[in-house]
Design a protein around this motif. Structure first.
Motif, PDB file in Angstrom:
ATOM      1  N   ALA A 143     -12.961  -2.036   1.305  1.00 18.56           N
ATOM      2  CA  ALA A 143     -11.928  -1.620   0.338  1.00 18.56           C
ATOM      3  C   ALA A 143     -12.353  -1.974  -1.089  1.00 18.56           C
ATOM      4  CB  ALA A 143     -10.610  -2.313   0.679  1.00 18.56           C
ATOM      5  N   LYS A 144     -12.113  -1.025  -1.994  1.00 14.64           N
ATOM      6  CA  LYS A 144     -12.443  -1.255  -3.406  1.00 14.64           C
ATOM      7  C   LYS A 144     -11.241  -1.836  -4.161  1.00 14.64           C
ATOM      8  CE  LYS A 144     -16.627   0.587  -3.672  1.00 14.64           C
ATOM      9  NZ  LYS A 144     -17.092  -0.339  -2.656  1.00 14.64           N
ATOM     10  N   LEU A 145     -10.098  -1.734  -3.529  1.00 11.53           N
ATOM     11  CA  LEU A 145      -8.875  -2.209  -4.187  1.00 11.53           C
ATOM     12  C   LEU A 145      -7.968  -2.886  -3.172  1.00 11.53           C
ATOM     13  CD1 LEU A 145      -6.818  -2.181  -6.623  1.00 11.53           C
ATOM     14  CD2 LEU A 145      -6.151   0.098  -5.858  1.00 11.53           C
ATOM     15  N   LEU A 146      -7.579  -4.105  -3.491  1.00 15.28           N
ATOM     16  CA  LEU A 146      -6.636  -4.821  -2.617  1.00 15.28           C
ATOM     17  C   LEU A 146      -5.275  -4.805  -3.290  1.00 15.28           C
ATOM     18  CD1 LEU A 146      -8.165  -8.203  -1.373  1.00 15.28           C
ATOM     19  CD2 LEU A 146      -8.038  -6.034  -0.201  1.00 15.28           C
TER      20      LEU A 146
ATOM     21  N   GLN B 228     -10.140   3.680   0.939  1.00 21.32           N
ATOM     22  CA  GLN B 228     -10.831   2.711   0.071  1.00 21.32           C
ATOM     23  C   GLN B 228      -9.944   1.585  -0.450  1.00 21.32           C
ATOM     24  OE1 GLN B 228     -13.378   4.825  -2.925  1.00 21.32           O
ATOM     25  NE2 GLN B 228     -12.355   6.582  -2.036  1.00 21.32           N
ATOM     26  N   ILE B 229      -8.730   1.525   0.058  1.00 19.17           N
ATOM     27  CA  ILE B 229      -7.858   0.440  -0.387  1.00 19.17           C
ATOM     28  C   ILE B 229      -7.364  -0.361   0.828  1.00 19.17           C
ATOM     29  CG2 ILE B 229      -7.056   1.730  -2.422  1.00 19.17           C
ATOM     30  CD1 ILE B 229      -4.342   2.035  -0.895  1.00 19.17           C
ATOM     31  N   ALA B 230      -6.812  -1.516   0.538  1.00 20.14           N
ATOM     32  CA  ALA B 230      -6.212  -2.311   1.620  1.00 20.14           C
ATOM     33  C   ALA B 230      -4.933  -2.932   1.080  1.00 20.14           C
ATOM     34  CB  ALA B 230      -7.175  -3.396   2.071  1.00 20.14           C
TER      35      ALA B 230
ATOM     36  N   LYS C 197       1.480   3.500   6.693  1.00 24.25           N
ATOM     37  CA  LYS C 197       1.399   4.460   5.589  1.00 24.25           C
ATOM     38  C   LYS C 197       0.367   4.052   4.538  1.00 24.25           C
ATOM     39  CE  LYS C 197       5.993   6.154   6.320  1.00 24.25           C
ATOM     40  NZ  LYS C 197       7.376   5.788   6.163  1.00 24.25           N
ATOM     41  N   THR C 198      -0.174   2.867   4.641  1.00 25.99           N
ATOM     42  CA  THR C 198      -1.223   2.459   3.697  1.00 25.99           C
ATOM     43  C   THR C 198      -2.614   2.759   4.262  1.00 25.99           C
ATOM     44  OG1 THR C 198      -1.586   0.214   4.538  1.00 25.99           O
ATOM     45  CG2 THR C 198       0.232   0.509   2.986  1.00 25.99           C
TER      46      THR C 198
END
Lengths: 246, 292
Positions: free
Chosen positions: B151-154, B80-82, A94-95
């Protein structure tokens, strides 16, 4: 927004199926070899020496036995479902930017490929067994093979849906068994198959032939059932994947 | 791409469970910073993170990530996130090569060259099954995947928990390197405050579903102090001037949230510098006010 490759998702499904493939193939091969040995024994070996046993009484059953094994190859897709269920993966999935429908499509594409392989194996085994037993391939043989495959597909799809629904391997498998047993009891009750008393081993052939005759008429429906199960399973899986945790 | 000042902005986030409520949680993670999200087990860190990632349904509040609404623009944000969790989310029969193929299906901008560079850097084997990996190796693999799709945000949920100090330090170094690009940000939840003390620019402290403190780490550390005095002197300190006090045989240690005020008001007392762990401890005991 650029999407990830579908091949990557499909490969993931096959990585989950892969560990089951050798054992399923060994199972199919063992059942085939065993059946061929029984036929050979009836022709040239010890079974031929027993006067009470007539090969003709068992031919249909012997022919069917390895076909069952080959059809069960599709159950490796159910093993993959068991491996796939994990709360951490559920959360991680879901991420990611992959939609529920795309994931479900990848899963069912993999299931369809495994089922296609199973169909190919089953009919291949049927052809071989007919040649070994020395009987032609009949419409009844094809219908029975289709019925076994349809049952395996039902097991794979219901197992996949129920395990995903419960988010728990054991609960899902238990529910699947209840559903399948219920369906079998219903089918046998409706078709009145238990009404004849005193079935014994000599009647194996008669029973298999009776079942085959009954299945010939519904064979086209079974193809439809397989297609509906796969499409319905895919859609229902996507819906289940969309659920959020409480 | 949206212009934004804060990588994450949470306003009045509410989530109700039986026996626990995430109560009007609000904080923001400025772009280019690492935010330490601290609190005890069960304080609400994981619930907040799951709300951010839209894993759970919230009962109220708004969340924007990278300048976008976390529900309307869910897929755009997720590209864009992880997220990195404390456990490896991949099946243990997989190997690192298979993970590469799998991630090419998960992210459109997956960079396999970068991923293999990280594998080499972390000395992770490509063909060994994950079940043969140590906890540290599994965490490094997760970080390699997190950093290989731009990713821009972890978002890290207790990711360093259970790792030995050497591996934790290696991971913190990677984060420092990642933050050299000022467009990148990290939200790192942990109850290991020493890690956050080393690396975090900002800190948010949550307890029993409520945010107690949020801001730049240095400002928090500078404004808080540990006032040490005798039990008799402690009785002279007004209750509103301190968070809570630890009483022992030798006297009292009193956590003050405004060191300058305390220095003026209690000029005879010694006020020592404090750290995040002690601040957390004194805030957790704020309801008792005095504890041993």
């Amino acid at each position: 927004m650029k999407k990830g490759s579908f091949k990557g998702l499909l490969c993931r499904e096959f990585y989950l199926i892969k560990p089951s493939i050798p054992e399923m193939l060994i199972g199919t091969l063992s059942m085939t070899v065993l059946s061929v040995l029984v036929v050979l024994s009836f022709r040239f070996g010890n079974l031929a020496l027993i006067e009470e046993l007539k090969f003709e009484d068992f031919a249909e059953g012997i022919k069917l036995f390895p076909v069952l094994g080959a059809a069960m190859f599709s159950l490796s897709a159910a093993d993959a479902t068991v491996r796939d269920i994990s709360p951490v993966w559920e959360r991680f999935r879901k991420t990611t930017p992959v939609s529920a429908m795309r994931l479900a499509l990848a899963k069912y594409a993999a299931i369809t490929i495994v089922i296609a392989a199973s169909v190919f194996l089953s009919f291949g085994t049927l052809l071989m067994m007919c040649a070994v037993v020395g009987t032609p391939v009949t419409a009844g043989d094809i219908a029975l093979t289709l019925a076994v495959i349809a049952f395996c597909v039902l097991y794979v799809v219901s197992g996949q849906l129920l395990i995903t629904y419960f988010r728990h391997r054991d609960k899902g498998m238990l529910a699947t068994m209840v559903v399948l047993m219920g369906m079998l009891v219903m089918i046998f009750t409706l078709t009145d198959s238990f009404s004849k008393e005193g079935r014994n081993t000599e009647e194996v052939n008669a029973f298999v032939l009776e079942v085959k005759n009954a299945l010939v008429d519904v064979a086209p429906i079974m193809v439809l059932v397989i297609i509906v199960l796969i499409c319905g399973g895919c859609y229902a899986t996507a819906m289940l994947y969309k659920r959020r945790e409480k | 791409m949206a212009n934004y000042e804060n990588a994450i902005e949470i306003k009045n986030l509410t989530k109700k469970y039986d026996g626990f409520t995430l109560d009007n949680v609000s904080f923001s993670v400025p772009k280019g910073t690492i935010m330490g999200f601290i609190g005890q087990n069960g304080a609400g860190k994981t619930t907040t993170i799951r709300s951010l990632l839209n894993i759970i349904k919230t009962d109220g509040g708004t969340i924007t990530m990278l300048g976008l609404d976390h529900i309307k623009n869910e897929y755009e944000i997720k590209e864009q996130i992880a997220a990195v969790f404390d456990e490896l989310p991949f099946h243990e029969s997989f190997n690192a090569n298979q993970i590469n193929v799998m991630f090419s299906g998960l992210y459109g901008n997956w960079n396999d060259e970068k991923y293999f560079e990280y594998l080499d850097r972390f000395a992770l084997p490509r063909k060994k099954k994950l079940k043969q990996f140590s906890k540290g190796m599994k965490m490094k693999l997760q970080i390699a995947t997190a950093l290989s799709h731009g990713a821009k945000l972890l978002i890290m949920d207790e990711a360093t928990t259970g790792l030995d100090p050497v591996v934790r330090n290696e991971i913190l170094d990677i984060f420092r390197e990642y933050l050299q690009d000022e467009n990148n940000s990290i939200l790192m939840s942990s109850h290991i405050t020493s890690d956050l003390e080393k690396i975090a620019d900002c800190v948010t402290f949550i307890d029993k579903g409520k945010i107690l403190l949020t801001g730049y780490k240095d400002e928090i550390l500078e404004s808080h102090g540990l006032l040490k005095c005798t039990k008799a002197d402690f009785k002279e300190i007004a209750a509103e001037d301190f968070i809570s006090a630890r009483i022992n045989d030798f006297g009292a240690e009193v956590m003050v949230a405004d060191v300058n005020m305390a220095k003026k008001k209690y000029s005879g007392a010694t006020i020592d510098k404090t750290n995040l762990e002690e601040i957390m401890l004194f805030y957790v005991n704020r309801d008792k006010k005095e504890w041993t």
